[in-house]
Design a protein around this motif. Structure first.
Motif, PDB file in Angstrom:
ATOM      1  N   SER A 139       0.830  -1.206   0.000  1.00 58.84           N
ATOM      2  CA  SER A 139       0.000   0.000   0.000  1.00 58.84           C
ATOM      3  C   SER A 139       0.864   1.256   0.000  1.00 58.84           C
ATOM      4  O   SER A 139       0.504   2.273  -0.611  1.00 58.84           O
ATOM      5  CB  SER A 139      -0.934  -0.015   1.215  1.00 58.84           C
ATOM      6  OG  SER A 139      -0.189  -0.077   2.421  1.00 58.84           O
ATOM      7  N   MET A 150       1.881   1.923  -3.614  1.00 53.62           N
ATOM      8  CA  MET A 150       0.774   2.455  -4.407  1.00 53.62           C
ATOM      9  C   MET A 150       0.478   3.904  -4.023  1.00 53.62           C
ATOM     10  O   MET A 150       0.132   4.717  -4.882  1.00 53.62           O
ATOM     11  CB  MET A 150      -0.460   1.576  -4.213  1.00 53.62           C
ATOM     12  CG  MET A 150      -0.274   0.129  -4.663  1.00 53.62           C
ATOM     13  SD  MET A 150       0.381  -0.040  -6.345  1.00 53.62           S
ATOM     14  CE  MET A 150      -0.942   0.703  -7.303  1.00 53.62           C
ATOM     15  N   ASN A 151       0.638   4.238  -2.755  1.00 52.58           N
ATOM     16  CA  ASN A 151       0.457   5.631  -2.328  1.00 52.58           C
ATOM     17  C   ASN A 151       1.505   6.531  -2.963  1.00 52.58           C
ATOM     18  O   ASN A 151       1.219   7.685  -3.322  1.00 52.58           O
ATOM     19  CB  ASN A 151       0.514   5.736  -0.807  1.00 52.58           C
ATOM     20  CG  ASN A 151      -0.707   5.156  -0.130  1.00 52.58           C
ATOM     21  OD1 ASN A 151      -1.781   5.065  -0.747  1.00 52.58           O
ATOM     22  ND2 ASN A 151      -0.561   4.749   1.123  1.00 52.58           N
ATOM     23  N   ILE A 177       2.855   6.089  -5.867  1.00 48.60           N
ATOM     24  CA  ILE A 177       2.446   6.300  -7.262  1.00 48.60           C
ATOM     25  C   ILE A 177       1.362   7.362  -7.355  1.00 48.60           C
ATOM     26  O   ILE A 177       1.422   8.266  -8.205  1.00 48.60           O
ATOM     27  CB  ILE A 177       1.962   4.974  -7.884  1.00 48.60           C
ATOM     28  CG1 ILE A 177       3.124   3.991  -8.033  1.00 48.60           C
ATOM     29  CG2 ILE A 177       1.313   5.225  -9.247  1.00 48.60           C
ATOM     30  CD1 ILE A 177       2.736   2.647  -8.598  1.00 48.60           C
ATOM     31  N   ARG A 178       0.367   7.278  -6.487  1.00 52.43           N
ATOM     32  CA  ARG A 178      -0.719   8.254  -6.529  1.00 52.43           C
ATOM     33  C   ARG A 178      -0.200   9.666  -6.227  1.00 52.43           C
ATOM     34  O   ARG A 178      -0.630  10.651  -6.840  1.00 52.43           O
ATOM     35  CB  ARG A 178      -1.812   7.851  -5.540  1.00 52.43           C
ATOM     36  CG  ARG A 178      -2.665   6.680  -6.036  1.00 52.43           C
ATOM     37  CD  ARG A 178      -3.852   6.453  -5.141  1.00 52.43           C
ATOM     38  NE  ARG A 178      -3.469   5.816  -3.895  1.00 52.43           N
ATOM     39  CZ  ARG A 178      -3.417   4.501  -3.723  1.00 52.43           C
ATOM     40  NH1 ARG A 178      -3.728   3.673  -4.725  1.00 52.43           N
ATOM     41  NH2 ARG A 178      -3.068   3.979  -2.557  1.00 52.43           N
ATOM     42  N   GLU A 191       1.663  10.867  -9.358  1.00 52.52           N
ATOM     43  CA  GLU A 191       0.769  11.209 -10.465  1.00 52.52           C
ATOM     44  C   GLU A 191       0.326  12.671 -10.394  1.00 52.52           C
ATOM     45  O   GLU A 191       0.101  13.310 -11.427  1.00 52.52           O
ATOM     46  CB  GLU A 191      -0.454  10.291 -10.446  1.00 52.52           C
ATOM     47  CG  GLU A 191      -0.168   8.895 -10.962  1.00 52.52           C
ATOM     48  CD  GLU A 191      -1.357   7.973 -10.834  1.00 52.52           C
ATOM     49  OE1 GLU A 191      -1.439   7.002 -11.616  1.00 52.52           O
ATOM     50  OE2 GLU A 191      -2.216   8.206  -9.950  1.00 52.52           O
ATOM     51  N   PHE A 192       0.242  13.196  -9.207  1.00 55.08           N
ATOM     52  CA  PHE A 192      -0.192  14.575  -9.031  1.00 55.08           C
ATOM     53  C   PHE A 192       0.956  15.568  -9.247  1.00 55.08           C
ATOM     54  O   PHE A 192       0.800  16.591  -9.899  1.00 55.08           O
ATOM     55  CB  PHE A 192      -0.786  14.754  -7.630  1.00 55.08           C
ATOM     56  CG  PHE A 192      -1.367  16.111  -7.378  1.00 55.08           C
ATOM     57  CD1 PHE A 192      -2.602  16.470  -7.912  1.00 55.08           C
ATOM     58  CD2 PHE A 192      -0.661  17.048  -6.631  1.00 55.08           C
ATOM     59  CE1 PHE A 192      -3.121  17.737  -7.686  1.00 55.08           C
ATOM     60  CE2 PHE A 192      -1.178  18.311  -6.407  1.00 55.08           C
ATOM     61  CZ  PHE A 192      -2.415  18.653  -6.943  1.00 55.08           C
ATOM     62  N   ALA A 231       5.719   8.833 -11.823  1.00 60.53           N
ATOM     63  CA  ALA A 231       4.648   7.859 -11.598  1.00 60.53           C
ATOM     64  C   ALA A 231       4.701   6.735 -12.631  1.00 60.53           C
ATOM     65  O   ALA A 231       4.509   5.557 -12.305  1.00 60.53           O
ATOM     66  CB  ALA A 231       3.288   8.554 -11.638  1.00 60.53           C
ATOM     67  N   LYS A 283       5.270   2.722 -11.970  1.00 62.42           N
ATOM     68  CA  LYS A 283       4.329   1.723 -12.490  1.00 62.42           C
ATOM     69  C   LYS A 283       5.052   0.651 -13.288  1.00 62.42           C
ATOM     70  O   LYS A 283       4.722  -0.534 -13.217  1.00 62.42           O
ATOM     71  CB  LYS A 283       3.272   2.404 -13.357  1.00 62.42           C
ATOM     72  CG  LYS A 283       2.280   3.259 -12.592  1.00 62.42           C
ATOM     73  CD  LYS A 283       1.314   3.954 -13.559  1.00 62.42           C
ATOM     74  CE  LYS A 283       0.354   4.857 -12.822  1.00 62.42           C
ATOM     75  NZ  LYS A 283      -0.545   5.586 -13.766  1.00 62.42           N
TER      76      LYS A 283
END
Length: 395
Positions: free
Chosen positions: A234, A237-238, A240-241, A244-245, A251, A255
């Protein structure tokens, strides 16, 4: 498990080895109990990057000493049903991706050997896709303080859930034998980011190697296919999120790391062991999509026995074509890939039955650190020296 408790356990087992405690058999030889371990300390001269033994470890020393790099302990239990069928279970405790000494089940298999020329294993078996792969946790079994990091450090899969077949037959003056294996991985690695772990469970592995042994020589040619699948934590994945911003290019790179990928590894090994002289050399090529990510690795080690001392020298290295982060669209300097070289001088002292004291000094030059170093500082010049002192034992 904290290191203090681990150290006490390892020290107790080392004292057993010093007292000539050897592998024990019970119940008329049906049950066997064996063990091994290493108590080690390692100093890394630079404070700009943390030294690790392999990518399974969370962190390492930087301008400091650490007991975590090589220290480990293992226990092996065997049960013999009859002359052809037996079972083996092995557990190992070593510094891992979480920064702990959690015990791990590394072997758990049934073995059927109908005759001297055939062997079949089913269950959790060692992934010995190159020389020493099935014994790299057993420091007593090899000459160095640790297998060359440039070569073995990124080969993090030590076992698979599946099986293997070994066939042997005499040929000319020597013995020809080969092994085929297939299964799924069950290991986790640190992504080099605090708290971020990648889970390789589900990665499919299949391959084999062919060997010819004659006189003092051993030649091995191997090939392995890996269908990598990473399950990200997790925390990853955080990340990556978040990227992305603020940085879409970063990002995309994050991935790509966890995307399923097919890799092929080929290796060639040669060893000579007679009298006072010991020589071992290996070379490998790791092929994955995109030429910039292919990795070539090699090492050569020469030892000279002067009982009970064995001094040795080793030269190792790995090379990746690599690309710059800016070519990937990232707004910071540096390169992907793994490119480094190491010149090592060491000695092994077999001062007692089942006990060996080793010391090794590595002169390391790093061009591309990849996953082989932790917490790298931007101004690191890529050079360091690593001093290691290990006590290896078996019982």
């Amino acid at each position: 498990m904290k290191f203090s408790r681990f150290c006490l356990s390892g020290l107790a087992l080392a004292l057993m080895a010093a007292g000539d405690a050897v592998a024990v058999d019970y119940l008329d030889g049906r049950l066997s109990v064996r063990g091994f371990g290493t108590l080690g300390t390692t100093y890394n001269a630079t404070g700009d990057a943390e030294f690790i033994r392999d990518i399974n470890q969370l962190d390492g020393p930087a301008n400091s000493w650490s007991h975590d790099v090589d220290s480990r302990v293992g226990l092996q239990l065997g049960w013999r049903f009859n002359d052809k069928l037996d079972a083996v279970v092995q557990g190992v405790s070593r510094y891992n991706h979480r920064g702990r000494y959690d015990p791990q089940l590394t072997w758990a298999f049934l073995r059927y050997a109908p005759d001297a020329g055939k062997q079949f294993r089913l269950g959790r078996v060692a992934l010995d896709m190159y020389m020493l792969a099935d014994s790299r946790d057993v420091g007593y079994s090899y000459l160095w303080v640790r297998p060359p990091v440039d070569y073995y450090g990124v080969r993090h899969i030590t076992h698979i859930d599946g099986g293997d077949i070994t066939l042997k037959r005499p040929l000319g003056p020597g013995l020809l034998w080969g092994k085929l294996y297939a299964g799924r991985a069950d290991e986790k690695i640190s992504a080099g980011i605090d708290g971020v772990v990648l889970d390789a469970e589900g990665t499919r592995v299949y391959g084999g190697h062919i060997n010819y042994q004659w006189d003092a020589w051993h030649l091995q040619l191997g090939s392995t296919e890996l269908q990598y699948e990473f399950d990200a934590s997790s925390e990853y994945m955080n990340s990556i999120r978040f990227a992305e911003f603020f940085d879409p290019a970063l990002a995309n790179v994050l991935k790509d790391i966890i995307e399923p990928v097919h890799m092929q590894m080929t290796s060639l090994g040669l060893a000579y062991d007679r009298g006072r002289f010991y020589v071992q050399a290996m070379a490998s090529h790791l092929n994955r999509p995109g030429d910039e990510f292919d990795v070539d690795s090699a090492f050569v080690t020469v030892g000279y026995r002067m009982e009970p001392f064995t001094p040795y020298v080793s030269l190792s290295g790995s090379r990746t074509e690599g690309v710059t982060y800016r070519e990937l669209g990232l707004n910071f300097d540096g390169e992907t890939g793994i490119t480094q070289q190491a010149l090592s001088f060491g000695a092994r002292y077999d001062f007692s039955r089942n006990l060996a004291l080793k010391t090794q000094l590595d002169f390391i030059n790093v061009d591309q650190a990849g996953f082989l170093w932790r917490n790298i500082q931007p101004d690191w010049d890529g050079r360091t020296q690593v001093l290691s002192i290990n006590l290896d034992f078996v019982f």
